[in-house]
Structure formats: structure tokens, C-alpha cells
Design an enzyme around this catalytic site. Sequence first.
Site, PDB file in Angstrom:
ATOM      1  N   ASP A  63       0.855  -1.189   0.000  1.00 41.88           N
ATOM      2  CA  ASP A  63       0.000   0.000   0.000  1.00 41.88           C
ATOM      3  C   ASP A  63       0.892   1.240   0.000  1.00 41.88           C
ATOM      4  O   ASP A  63       1.758   1.380   0.874  1.00 41.88           O
ATOM      5  CB  ASP A  63      -0.874  -0.056   1.272  1.00 41.88           C
ATOM      6  CG  ASP A  63      -1.956   0.987   1.278  1.00 41.88           C
ATOM      7  OD1 ASP A  63      -1.707   2.121   0.815  1.00 41.88           O
ATOM      8  OD2 ASP A  63      -3.066   0.679   1.756  1.00 41.88           O
ATOM      9  N   VAL A  64       0.650   2.147  -0.957  1.00 37.31           N
ATOM     10  CA  VAL A  64       1.507   3.341  -1.074  1.00 37.31           C
ATOM     11  C   VAL A  64       1.355   4.299   0.107  1.00 37.31           C
ATOM     12  O   VAL A  64       2.149   5.225   0.259  1.00 37.31           O
ATOM     13  CB  VAL A  64       1.258   4.104  -2.400  1.00 37.31           C
ATOM     14  CG1 VAL A  64       1.684   3.276  -3.597  1.00 37.31           C
ATOM     15  CG2 VAL A  64      -0.190   4.574  -2.539  1.00 37.31           C
ATOM     16  N   TYR A 156     -11.550  14.730  -4.514  1.00 38.55           N
ATOM     17  CA  TYR A 156     -10.654  14.172  -5.545  1.00 38.55           C
ATOM     18  C   TYR A 156      -9.920  15.336  -6.241  1.00 38.55           C
ATOM     19  O   TYR A 156      -8.698  15.299  -6.415  1.00 38.55           O
ATOM     20  CB  TYR A 156     -11.476  13.367  -6.550  1.00 38.55           C
ATOM     21  CG  TYR A 156     -10.666  12.763  -7.680  1.00 38.55           C
ATOM     22  CD1 TYR A 156      -9.908  11.617  -7.484  1.00 38.55           C
ATOM     23  CD2 TYR A 156     -10.669  13.339  -8.952  1.00 38.55           C
ATOM     24  CE1 TYR A 156      -9.162  11.060  -8.520  1.00 38.55           C
ATOM     25  CE2 TYR A 156      -9.930  12.793  -9.988  1.00 38.55           C
ATOM     26  CZ  TYR A 156      -9.179  11.651  -9.766  1.00 38.55           C
ATOM     27  OH  TYR A 156      -8.436  11.110 -10.796  1.00 38.55           O
ATOM     28  N   VAL A 189     -10.742   8.615 -18.911  1.00 39.63           N
ATOM     29  CA  VAL A 189     -10.083   7.406 -19.426  1.00 39.63           C
ATOM     30  C   VAL A 189     -10.928   6.177 -19.104  1.00 39.63           C
ATOM     31  O   VAL A 189     -11.392   6.017 -17.975  1.00 39.63           O
ATOM     32  CB  VAL A 189      -8.682   7.229 -18.810  1.00 39.63           C
ATOM     33  CG1 VAL A 189      -7.922   6.139 -19.548  1.00 39.63           C
ATOM     34  CG2 VAL A 189      -7.910   8.543 -18.829  1.00 39.63           C
TER      35      VAL A 189
HETATM   36  P1  NAD Z   1      -7.906   2.149 -11.509  1.00 41.60           P
HETATM   37  O1  NAD Z   1      -8.770   2.233 -10.293  1.00 41.60           O
HETATM   38  O2  NAD Z   1      -8.434   1.454 -12.689  1.00 41.60           O
HETATM   39  O3  NAD Z   1      -6.511   1.500 -11.104  1.00 41.60           O
HETATM   40  C1  NAD Z   1      -5.814   1.947  -9.960  1.00 41.60           C
HETATM   41  C2  NAD Z   1      -4.954   0.826  -9.406  1.00 41.60           C
HETATM   42  O4  NAD Z   1      -4.334   1.344  -8.204  1.00 41.60           O
HETATM   43  C3  NAD Z   1      -5.786  -0.403  -8.973  1.00 41.60           C
HETATM   44  O5  NAD Z   1      -5.208  -1.574  -9.494  1.00 41.60           O
HETATM   45  C4  NAD Z   1      -5.725  -0.363  -7.446  1.00 41.60           C
HETATM   46  O6  NAD Z   1      -5.751  -1.652  -6.850  1.00 41.60           O
HETATM   47  C5  NAD Z   1      -4.406   0.356  -7.179  1.00 41.60           C
HETATM   48  N1  NAD Z   1      -4.360   1.026  -5.879  1.00 41.60           N
HETATM   49  C6  NAD Z   1      -5.360   1.728  -5.285  1.00 41.60           C
HETATM   50  N2  NAD Z   1      -4.972   2.161  -4.084  1.00 41.60           N
HETATM   51  C7  NAD Z   1      -3.686   1.741  -3.912  1.00 41.60           C
HETATM   52  C8  NAD Z   1      -2.761   1.885  -2.865  1.00 41.60           C
HETATM   53  N3  NAD Z   1      -3.078   2.532  -1.740  1.00 41.60           N
HETATM   54  N4  NAD Z   1      -1.520   1.339  -3.013  1.00 41.60           N
HETATM   55  C9  NAD Z   1      -1.199   0.660  -4.157  1.00 41.60           C
HETATM   56  N5  NAD Z   1      -2.053   0.493  -5.175  1.00 41.60           N
HETATM   57  C10 NAD Z   1      -3.293   1.027  -5.057  1.00 41.60           C
HETATM   58  O7  NAD Z   1      -7.497   3.661 -11.850  1.00 41.60           O
HETATM   59  P2  NAD Z   1      -6.984   4.320 -13.233  1.00 41.60           P
HETATM   60  O8  NAD Z   1      -8.150   4.851 -13.953  1.00 41.60           O
HETATM   61  O9  NAD Z   1      -6.044   3.407 -13.931  1.00 41.60           O
HETATM   62  O10 NAD Z   1      -6.195   5.583 -12.647  1.00 41.60           O
HETATM   63  C11 NAD Z   1      -4.799   5.587 -12.374  1.00 41.60           C
HETATM   64  C12 NAD Z   1      -4.387   6.984 -11.917  1.00 41.60           C
HETATM   65  O11 NAD Z   1      -4.753   7.935 -12.906  1.00 41.60           O
HETATM   66  C13 NAD Z   1      -5.078   7.430 -10.619  1.00 41.60           C
HETATM   67  O12 NAD Z   1      -4.174   8.174  -9.838  1.00 41.60           O
HETATM   68  C14 NAD Z   1      -6.205   8.325 -11.117  1.00 41.60           C
HETATM   69  O13 NAD Z   1      -6.606   9.262 -10.160  1.00 41.60           O
HETATM   70  C15 NAD Z   1      -5.573   8.957 -12.322  1.00 41.60           C
HETATM   71  N6  NAD Z   1      -6.567   9.439 -13.309  1.00 41.60           N
HETATM   72  C16 NAD Z   1      -7.493   8.583 -13.856  1.00 41.60           C
HETATM   73  C17 NAD Z   1      -8.426   9.094 -14.764  1.00 41.60           C
HETATM   74  C18 NAD Z   1      -9.480   8.230 -15.410  1.00 41.60           C
HETATM   75  O14 NAD Z   1     -10.343   8.798 -16.116  1.00 41.60           O
HETATM   76  N7  NAD Z   1      -9.486   6.910 -15.241  1.00 41.60           N
HETATM   77  C19 NAD Z   1      -8.405  10.455 -15.106  1.00 41.60           C
HETATM   78  C20 NAD Z   1      -7.475  11.274 -14.522  1.00 41.60           C
HETATM   79  C21 NAD Z   1      -6.544  10.754 -13.633  1.00 41.60           C
END
Ligand code: NAD
Length: 260
Positions: A63-64, A156, A189
Site C-alpha cells: 500500500d503506497v 478528488y 479514461v
Molecule cells: P484504476 O482504479 O483502474 O486502477 C488503480 C490501481 O491502483 C488499482 O489496481 C488499485 O488496486 C491500485 N491502488 C489503489 N490504491 C492503492 C494503494 N493505496 N496502493 C497501491 N495500489 C493502489 O485507476 P486508473 O483509472 O487506472 O487511474 C490511475 C491513476 O490515474 C489514478 O491516480 C487516477 O486518479 C488517475 N486518473 C485517472 C483518470 C481516469 O479517467 N481513469 C483520469 C485522470 C486521472
Amino acid sequence: MRVLRGKTAIITGAGRGIGRAIALALVRDGAWVCVNDVRRELAESVVREIAKEGGESFSFIGDVTDEEAVGCLVQECVQQWGHVDILVANAGIAQVKPALELTVQDWKHMLEVNVLGVVLCNVAAAKQMIRQGSGGKIINACSIAGQQGFDMLSHYSASKFAVRGWTQAFAKEVASYGITVNAYCPGIVDTDMWKQIDEEFSRINKKAGGETFREYAARALLGRPETPEDVAKLVRFLAGPEGDFITGQSIVVDGGIVFV
Ligand code: NAD
């Protein structure tokens, strides 16, 4: 050309979505990759995918937000490969809720994962890069919500504005060690995170599933939802030699939704 040959990269939250796409992109550029996630089955499936492509990686479950686990993450990479050259602090969470209804616990959880998680990983990786003495690349997950506040996503948005501020400030502190610090700001995304956001929006607005996602994605000038690979293209650019003279920036990659 495999511009990252000989480089190692840690990618947090790389078990699915954007992190997975980044891991695969950096491997295709020749990097050895540590796939971090809290979910073992996800991280291990990405490691298997990488192996199928002939790439080198290992999974690290942690966990980060846990400082000790983050220290072990960096040390494990050093033990396996001797050095850490790239960190992508990608792990993040989202929640849709009216600001007037957010609890202290909602706020703490959001800021802990999206801000403290990024900071702990940045600091641990930077200390290792400084010990190595050959610079490095730190790349953080921001968002268009870190450029513009979004309603129903207030905590967020606040967390992503914090990532943008941290990215600027930390870039100034570590530039003299040859370390660059940048962030990527994706738009809408198509990942599991957006599926969750869409369900939560749909419940609040009493809309059909998928409707909010399509409405938001339709705002993009380029006329389609963003893919994780669209984001990975920016990250591989920042991680590679083409990005050497860029630091302190949070770069929007959203197909034309937010203009800064
Ligand atoms: P996602 O939820 O599909 O994947 C996130 C991954 O992070 C998951 O596999 C989860 O298990 C892991 N995770 C969550 N908490 C964690 C922790 N405490 N320690 C380690 N791993 C952890 O999300 P995504 O859509 O791939 O997004 C990735 C990043 O991009 C995030 O920071 C998100 O805020 C950012 N983002 C996403 C979008 C979008 O539209 N999907 C847009 C802008 C920014």
C-alpha cells in the site's frame, strides 16, 4: 528504439488501467519494471503479460500509504536490479459525493492515497536516486481535476491540485541532483476507476449506467473516450531521453477537454 534499455522503473497501482498500460509501454521501451499494487492477483497478471512479451518484471504487493512498505518497494527494486531510475506514482482512488455530504473519513482516505501515497513514493525514490548519483525521473498521476475543480469530485479535485503543487515544489528541491519531477493529467479514461465513478454519478443523478461516462467523454474535442494507452504515450515520453529538459510540469493529455 528501446530507449529505456538498462533502466528500471517502479510503477504504483500498475495492476490494471493506466498503470498497467504504462508498465507495458515502458517494458516495450526496454525498461525492467516493478509492478506495484495492493491487489496481488492484478499485479501478478500484469507480470505474466510482461513475461509473455519477453519483458522483465516482478510484482510488489504493498500500500503506497504505508511508509514502511514504500521503503521496502524501493529496496526490493535495488536488491533485484541494483538501481531505481524511474518512479511512476500512479496509484490513486476516486469517489463521487456531494461536497456537503463528505465525511472527515472520506477526506482522510482520499488525501492519504492520492497525496500522501504520491509523496511517500517520491521521497523514497528520490533518496535512492540521490544515493546512486545519476539522476532519475519521477512522474506523478494528476488529472484534469487537478487543473479545474469538478463538482461531486471536490475532494478528488483537491487531492489532484495538491499533486500539481507538490510536483512543482519537489521538482525545485531535487533538480540539483539531476532528478526531474513531472505529472500527467488524463481526462476521461476508460478504466475500472471510471466505471466506478460512472456508477456513483448514475446513482446520484438517477441516470442509466454509462450515460455520465458518454456525456463527459463527448466533451473531448478529439471525439472519443481516452484510452490508458493515450496516457502511457505521454509517460513514456517523459520517462525517456526526449523528456530530459522538462521538469515541474503537470501536462494535460485529455483529447481537448480542459485548457490551461
Ligand atoms: P484504476 O482504479 O483502474 O486502477 C488503480 C490501481 O491502483 C488499482 O489496481 C488499485 O488496486 C491500485 N491502488 C489503489 N490504491 C492503492 C494503494 N493505496 N496502493 C497501491 N495500489 C493502489 O485507476 P486508473 O483509472 O487506472 O487511474 C490511475 C491513476 O490515474 C489514478 O491516480 C487516477 O486518479 C488517475 N486518473 C485517472 C483518470 C481516469 O479517467 N481513469 C483520469 C485522470 C486521472
